[in-house]
Design a protein around this motif. Structure first.
Motif, PDB file in Angstrom:
ATOM      1  N   TYR A 185      -7.307   8.303  -0.972  1.00  3.83           N
ATOM      2  CA  TYR A 185      -6.358   8.197   0.131  1.00  3.83           C
ATOM      3  C   TYR A 185      -6.988   7.403   1.262  1.00  3.83           C
ATOM      4  O   TYR A 185      -8.117   7.675   1.680  1.00  3.83           O
ATOM      5  N   SER A 186      -6.229   6.413   1.748  1.00 11.07           N
ATOM      6  CA  SER A 186      -6.713   5.508   2.787  1.00 11.07           C
ATOM      7  C   SER A 186      -5.739   5.541   3.959  1.00 11.07           C
ATOM      8  O   SER A 186      -4.580   5.131   3.827  1.00 11.07           O
ATOM      9  N   LEU A 187      -6.209   6.026   5.103  1.00 11.39           N
ATOM     10  CA  LEU A 187      -5.391   6.095   6.313  1.00 11.39           C
ATOM     11  C   LEU A 187      -5.851   5.008   7.278  1.00 11.39           C
ATOM     12  O   LEU A 187      -7.042   4.928   7.593  1.00 11.39           O
ATOM     13  N   TYR A 188      -4.896   4.174   7.729  1.00  8.88           N
ATOM     14  CA  TYR A 188      -5.215   3.007   8.550  1.00  8.88           C
ATOM     15  C   TYR A 188      -4.588   3.095   9.938  1.00  8.88           C
ATOM     16  O   TYR A 188      -3.454   3.538  10.097  1.00  8.88           O
ATOM     17  N   ARG A 189      -5.337   2.612  10.924  1.00  6.69           N
ATOM     18  CA  ARG A 189      -4.808   2.247  12.239  1.00  6.69           C
ATOM     19  C   ARG A 189      -4.926   0.732  12.311  1.00  6.69           C
ATOM     20  O   ARG A 189      -6.017   0.178  12.397  1.00  6.69           O
ATOM     21  N   ASN A 190      -3.772   0.043  12.262  1.00  3.88           N
ATOM     22  CA  ASN A 190      -3.755  -1.424  12.187  1.00  3.88           C
ATOM     23  C   ASN A 190      -3.534  -2.122  13.515  1.00  3.88           C
ATOM     24  O   ASN A 190      -3.848  -3.297  13.658  1.00  3.88           O
ATOM     25  N   ALA A 191      -2.952  -1.404  14.489  1.00  2.36           N
ATOM     26  CA  ALA A 191      -2.631  -2.021  15.776  1.00  2.36           C
ATOM     27  C   ALA A 191      -2.363  -0.918  16.792  1.00  2.36           C
ATOM     28  O   ALA A 191      -2.233   0.257  16.436  1.00  2.36           O
ATOM     29  N   ALA A 192      -2.261  -1.323  18.069  1.00  2.54           N
ATOM     30  CA  ALA A 192      -1.988  -0.344  19.117  1.00  2.54           C
ATOM     31  C   ALA A 192      -0.621   0.297  18.937  1.00  2.54           C
ATOM     32  O   ALA A 192      -0.432   1.480  19.230  1.00  2.54           O
ATOM     33  N   SER A 193       0.326  -0.466  18.430  1.00  2.00           N
ATOM     34  CA  SER A 193       1.676   0.042  18.159  1.00  2.00           C
ATOM     35  C   SER A 193       2.368  -0.953  17.249  1.00  2.00           C
ATOM     36  O   SER A 193       1.855  -2.036  16.967  1.00  2.00           O
ATOM     37  N   GLY A 194       3.549  -0.584  16.789  1.00  2.00           N
ATOM     38  CA  GLY A 194       4.302  -1.468  15.911  1.00  2.00           C
ATOM     39  C   GLY A 194       4.679  -0.765  14.618  1.00  2.00           C
ATOM     40  O   GLY A 194       4.174   0.315  14.297  1.00  2.00           O
ATOM     41  N   ALA A 195       5.571  -1.386  13.861  1.00  2.00           N
ATOM     42  CA  ALA A 195       6.140  -0.749  12.680  1.00  2.00           C
ATOM     43  C   ALA A 195       5.107  -0.311  11.662  1.00  2.00           C
ATOM     44  O   ALA A 195       5.274   0.708  10.996  1.00  2.00           O
ATOM     45  N   ASN A 196       4.042  -1.067  11.515  1.00  2.00           N
ATOM     46  CA  ASN A 196       3.005  -0.748  10.539  1.00  2.00           C
ATOM     47  C   ASN A 196       1.674  -0.400  11.206  1.00  2.00           C
ATOM     48  O   ASN A 196       0.613  -0.613  10.633  1.00  2.00           O
ATOM     49  N   SER A 197       1.753   0.131  12.418  1.00  2.00           N
ATOM     50  CA  SER A 197       0.519   0.430  13.143  1.00  2.00           C
ATOM     51  C   SER A 197      -0.294   1.521  12.467  1.00  2.00           C
ATOM     52  O   SER A 197      -1.523   1.554  12.563  1.00  2.00           O
ATOM     53  N   VAL A 198       0.386   2.429  11.759  1.00  2.00           N
ATOM     54  CA  VAL A 198      -0.297   3.460  10.990  1.00  2.00           C
ATOM     55  C   VAL A 198       0.232   3.426   9.567  1.00  2.00           C
ATOM     56  O   VAL A 198       1.453   3.396   9.340  1.00  2.00           O
ATOM     57  N   GLN A 199      -0.685   3.405   8.608  1.00  2.00           N
ATOM     58  CA  GLN A 199      -0.292   3.357   7.203  1.00  2.00           C
ATOM     59  C   GLN A 199      -1.168   4.292   6.376  1.00  2.00           C
ATOM     60  O   GLN A 199      -2.347   4.487   6.676  1.00  2.00           O
ATOM     61  N   LEU A 200      -0.577   4.827   5.323  1.00  2.80           N
ATOM     62  CA  LEU A 200      -1.300   5.683   4.385  1.00  2.80           C
ATOM     63  C   LEU A 200      -1.132   5.111   2.983  1.00  2.80           C
ATOM     64  O   LEU A 200      -0.008   4.825   2.552  1.00  2.80           O
ATOM     65  N   PHE A 201      -2.271   4.938   2.293  1.00  6.01           N
ATOM     66  CA  PHE A 201      -2.266   4.417   0.932  1.00  6.01           C
ATOM     67  C   PHE A 201      -2.796   5.468  -0.033  1.00  6.01           C
ATOM     68  O   PHE A 201      -3.707   6.231   0.301  1.00  6.01           O
ATOM     69  N   GLU A 202      -2.223   5.482  -1.231  1.00  5.23           N
ATOM     70  CA  GLU A 202      -2.680   6.356  -2.304  1.00  5.23           C
ATOM     71  C   GLU A 202      -3.072   5.476  -3.483  1.00  5.23           C
ATOM     72  O   GLU A 202      -2.234   4.783  -4.057  1.00  5.23           O
ATOM     73  N   ASP A 203      -4.349   5.483  -3.827  1.00  6.02           N
ATOM     74  CA  ASP A 203      -4.863   4.605  -4.883  1.00  6.02           C
ATOM     75  C   ASP A 203      -4.415   3.166  -4.685  1.00  6.02           C
ATOM     76  O   ASP A 203      -3.991   2.476  -5.628  1.00  6.02           O
ATOM     77  N   GLY A 204      -4.474   2.701  -3.436  1.00  8.14           N
ATOM     78  CA  GLY A 204      -4.173   1.306  -3.134  1.00  8.14           C
ATOM     79  C   GLY A 204      -2.711   0.976  -2.980  1.00  8.14           C
ATOM     80  O   GLY A 204      -2.363  -0.180  -2.730  1.00  8.14           O
ATOM     81  N   ASN A 250     -10.096  -3.479   8.095  1.00  7.71           N
ATOM     82  CA  ASN A 250     -10.302  -4.549   7.120  1.00  7.71           C
ATOM     83  C   ASN A 250     -10.849  -4.069   5.785  1.00  7.71           C
ATOM     84  O   ASN A 250     -11.013  -4.873   4.858  1.00  7.71           O
ATOM     85  N   ILE A 251     -11.145  -2.796   5.657  1.00  7.95           N
ATOM     86  CA  ILE A 251     -11.536  -2.253   4.358  1.00  7.95           C
ATOM     87  C   ILE A 251     -10.310  -2.276   3.450  1.00  7.95           C
ATOM     88  O   ILE A 251      -9.253  -1.774   3.803  1.00  7.95           O
ATOM     89  N   ASN A 252     -10.451  -2.860   2.289  1.00  6.58           N
ATOM     90  CA  ASN A 252      -9.332  -3.096   1.385  1.00  6.58           C
ATOM     91  C   ASN A 252      -9.150  -1.913   0.439  1.00  6.58           C
ATOM     92  O   ASN A 252      -9.999  -1.648  -0.418  1.00  6.58           O
ATOM     93  N   SER A 253      -8.038  -1.203   0.572  1.00  8.00           N
ATOM     94  CA  SER A 253      -7.822   0.007  -0.221  1.00  8.00           C
ATOM     95  C   SER A 253      -7.645  -0.297  -1.707  1.00  8.00           C
ATOM     96  O   SER A 253      -8.006   0.528  -2.559  1.00  8.00           O
ATOM     97  N   VAL A 254      -7.096  -1.464  -2.035  1.00  7.97           N
ATOM     98  CA  VAL A 254      -6.911  -1.819  -3.439  1.00  7.97           C
ATOM     99  C   VAL A 254      -8.266  -2.015  -4.116  1.00  7.97           C
ATOM    100  O   VAL A 254      -8.540  -1.461  -5.192  1.00  7.97           O
ATOM    101  N   ASN A 255      -9.125  -2.813  -3.488  1.00  9.14           N
ATOM    102  CA  ASN A 255     -10.458  -3.041  -4.042  1.00  9.14           C
ATOM    103  C   ASN A 255     -11.272  -1.753  -4.096  1.00  9.14           C
ATOM    104  O   ASN A 255     -11.968  -1.473  -5.080  1.00  9.14           O
ATOM    105  N   LEU A 256     -11.175  -0.969  -3.025  1.00  6.44           N
ATOM    106  CA  LEU A 256     -11.954   0.257  -2.958  1.00  6.44           C
ATOM    107  C   LEU A 256     -11.506   1.247  -4.031  1.00  6.44           C
ATOM    108  O   LEU A 256     -12.334   1.931  -4.648  1.00  6.44           O
TER     109      LEU A 256
END
Length: 268
Positions: A185-204, A250-256
């Protein structure tokens, strides 16, 4: 000189590891720790992260899914710093599976989000957690921090039997319908705000994106297996955690995910 180098190579076991993994082995020796098995597999996992560029984007990391409990607590990114310490009661380690809280234990990294982070910043952050045995009950925190007064922080947890919470560097929490399983599971903070500012990935695979405005980083040390709730601990997980990596967006969840799954298969 060539003969001397050949003698050293043969008399050191005939194995040459990457500089990153050798640094971990050297640190383990200085602490009196050992890793009996999975050396080649661990080296390959780390070398893969290096070649993918994910290693350079990480602040701390732990490969708990190994045979020796003490060795597993070494921070693979900077072995001399942030040795995870066992707190509470009940935390236990299992070969190939990693650590679980036992209902009242945790691992404290000693890594403070506010004062020790370099790659992990308010608007560029990620935490990646490899689960080997999924949690069986609700309201458990895999890893995180939270200031009890502001509810701001980083949380990776399931808030009910069918919902996962997403909170990273924010006062607000978003939930998605999902159950944790034995995946990365990969939890991201991508920006201060915005539609994709927070994202959660499961196995990429992206399983949740939302807009949550960021807040300043908490001055708390990251706990694993439970939430560092302003200095106390709660939400102890009965999941088993085999791997943790923390760093920038910038850590890539797919590669990881690919590297983690290859490692798990190699030690099975």
């Amino acid at each position: 000189m060539k003969n001397a180098l050949k003698w050293f190579y043969l008399n050191s076991g005939g194995v040459a590891y990457s500089s990153e993994f050798q640094a971990i082995l050297d640190n383990a020796t200085s602490r009196g720790y050992t890793q009996t098995n999975y050396k080649a597999q661990t080296d390959a996992f780390i070398s893969g992260m290096v070649s993918d560029g994910d290693w350079a984007e990480a602040d701390i990391g732990y490969i708990f899914a190994t045979d020796q409990a003490d060795f597993s607590r070494i921070n693979i990114k900077s072995p001399s710093n942030y040795l995870a310490t066992v707190g509470g009661t009940g935390a236990a380690h299992t070969d190939k599976e990693g650590w679980t809280s036992g209902g009242g234990g945790w691992l404290d990294t000693g890594w403070n989000l506010s004062t020790n982070s370099v790659k992990y910043t308010q608007d560029s952050a990620s935490i990646h957690i490899g689960i080997t045995v999924a949690p069986s009950t609700a309201v458990q925190t895999l890893a995180g921090v939270r200031n009890t007064g502001t509810n701001n922080g980083l949380r990776v947890n399931n808030s009910s039997t069918t919902q996962l919470s997403m909170q990273i560097n924010s006062t607000a929490t978003s939930v998605i319908t999902r159950n944790y399983s034995n995946k990365l599971y990969s939890l991201y903070r991508n920006a201060a705000s915005g539609a994709n500012s927070v994202q959660l990935f499961e196995d990429g695979v992206n399983i949740g994106s939302t807009n949550i405005t960021s807040s300043a980083l908490e001055s708390l040390t990251l706990s694993i297996l439970a939430l560092n709730n302003g200095g106390s601990r709660l939400g102890f997980t009965n999941a088993k955690i085999g791997f943790v990596l923390v760093g920038s967006k910038n850590i890539n969840s797919v590669n990881l995910t690919s590297r983690w799954n290859t490692f798990k298969s190699a030690i099975a």
